[in-house]
Design an enzyme around this catalytic site. Sequence first.
Site, PDB file in Angstrom:
ATOM      1  N   ASN A   8     -48.158  71.358 -31.812  1.00  0.00           N
ATOM      2  CA  ASN A   8     -47.418  71.818 -32.460  1.00  0.00           C
ATOM      3  C   ASN A   8     -46.589  71.381 -33.745  1.00  0.00           C
ATOM      4  OD1 ASN A   8     -45.033  73.682 -32.948  1.00  0.00           O
ATOM      5  ND2 ASN A   8     -44.432  73.526 -30.994  1.00  0.00           N
ATOM      6  N   LYS A  10     -44.521  72.717 -35.925  1.00  0.00           N
ATOM      7  CA  LYS A  10     -43.834  73.673 -35.999  1.00  0.00           C
ATOM      8  C   LYS A  10     -43.863  73.626 -37.358  1.00  0.00           C
ATOM      9  CE  LYS A  10     -40.978  71.319 -31.890  1.00  0.00           C
ATOM     10  NZ  LYS A  10     -40.015  71.287 -31.689  1.00  0.00           N
ATOM     11  N   HIS A  93     -41.860  79.944 -27.074  1.00  0.00           N
ATOM     12  CA  HIS A  93     -41.059  78.681 -27.141  1.00  0.00           C
ATOM     13  C   HIS A  93     -39.734  78.936 -27.382  1.00  0.00           C
ATOM     14  CE1 HIS A  93     -40.197  74.948 -28.924  1.00  0.00           C
ATOM     15  NE2 HIS A  93     -41.572  74.457 -28.892  1.00  0.00           N
ATOM     16  N   GLU A 165     -41.880  73.165 -20.509  1.00  0.00           N
ATOM     17  CA  GLU A 165     -40.766  72.462 -21.123  1.00  0.00           C
ATOM     18  C   GLU A 165     -39.709  72.349 -21.499  1.00  0.00           C
ATOM     19  OE1 GLU A 165     -43.480  72.390 -25.454  1.00  0.00           O
ATOM     20  OE2 GLU A 165     -42.443  73.678 -25.692  1.00  0.00           O
ATOM     21  N   GLY A 231     -44.738  67.801 -29.749  1.00  0.00           N
ATOM     22  CA  GLY A 231     -44.196  68.238 -31.158  1.00  0.00           C
ATOM     23  C   GLY A 231     -44.220  67.119 -31.721  1.00  0.00           C
ATOM     24  N   GLY A 232     -43.245  66.267 -31.931  1.00  0.00           N
ATOM     25  CA  GLY A 232     -42.873  65.253 -32.841  1.00  0.00           C
ATOM     26  C   GLY A 232     -43.852  64.053 -32.891  1.00  0.00           C
TER      27      GLY A 232
HETATM   28  C1  PEP Z   1     -42.286  71.376 -28.500  1.00  0.00           C
HETATM   29  O1  PEP Z   1     -41.049  71.594 -29.186  1.00  0.00           O
HETATM   30  O2  PEP Z   1     -43.221  72.253 -28.184  1.00  0.00           O
HETATM   31  C2  PEP Z   1     -42.484  69.538 -28.039  1.00  0.00           C
HETATM   32  C3  PEP Z   1     -42.990  69.833 -27.092  1.00  0.00           C
HETATM   33  O3  PEP Z   1     -42.131  68.968 -29.533  1.00  0.00           O
HETATM   34  P1  PEP Z   1     -41.508  67.565 -28.967  1.00  0.00           P
HETATM   35  O4  PEP Z   1     -42.771  66.974 -28.594  1.00  0.00           O
HETATM   36  O5  PEP Z   1     -41.115  66.359 -29.988  1.00  0.00           O
HETATM   37  O6  PEP Z   1     -40.705  67.621 -27.418  1.00  0.00           O
END
Ligand code: PEP
Length: 245
Positions: A8, A10, A93, A165, A231-232
């Site tokens: 993701n 973003k 999300h 999540e 995400g990150g």
């Molecule tokens: C997300 O926001 O869907 C996510 C999993 O972010 P992160 O991996 O950065 O925590």
Amino acid sequence: MKKLIMANWKMQLTIKESLELAKQFTKKIKANNSEVVICPDYSALPFVGSILKSSQLALGAQDAAAFTKGAYTGEVSALNLKTLGVKYVILGHSERREHLHENSAIINDKVKAALENKLIPVLCVGEKLAEREAGQTKEYLKMELQHALKGVKIKTASDLVVAYEPVWAISTNKNAKPIKPEEANEIQKFLKDQTFKILKKQVRVIYGGSADMNNAESFLAQGSIDGLLVGGASLKLNDFPKMIK
Ligand code: PEP
């Protein structure tokens, strides 16, 4: 079954950066034992899609409208996403719930619109720190599922994915840290059971929240974790391919 690993991105990259990272990932990632999905922002979708076309990686979107056509200025239809080659779509999300005030009724309509247009919804659910500290995680998740999946029907188990999540574990939130894999596994099992009660199908449930190169293996080793939403770490050229490996 293959693990589902979703990136993701973003709104973190320019179109040019998205293209470059997608190109690199197609070279670095061998998705033999997993299905890997890249979710760039809307503007980058056609470009990233054309790069992924001849690769093992699939294309995903980060959201879709609750309706297929009509006077909804600024919205993007699941129908057009499908035409662009999108396979999965992230819905509900926590960032959209929080910053864009998406409620369960909207998310429920989005799930239905995505299914109507043959996209696979990746429905995000997750408790915030307040619910966790009040010991209400499971009740809260059950309620989120019931609302988002109200009246939803799927033909096969692979038509829909749930992403657990925990909001407090998402890396961009203050003091975020990942949940312990064993604890996540127990909640994922709960989500599988609850989803089965609603949909009568055993859908995949993936985990998201500070998953990275160091913890991916221990999450994926858990029996009820069918994959990761990342995400990150999915923005990092070397880390994301290592997670898949
Ligand atoms: C997300 O926001 O869907 C996510 C999993 O972010 P992160 O991996 O950065 O925590």
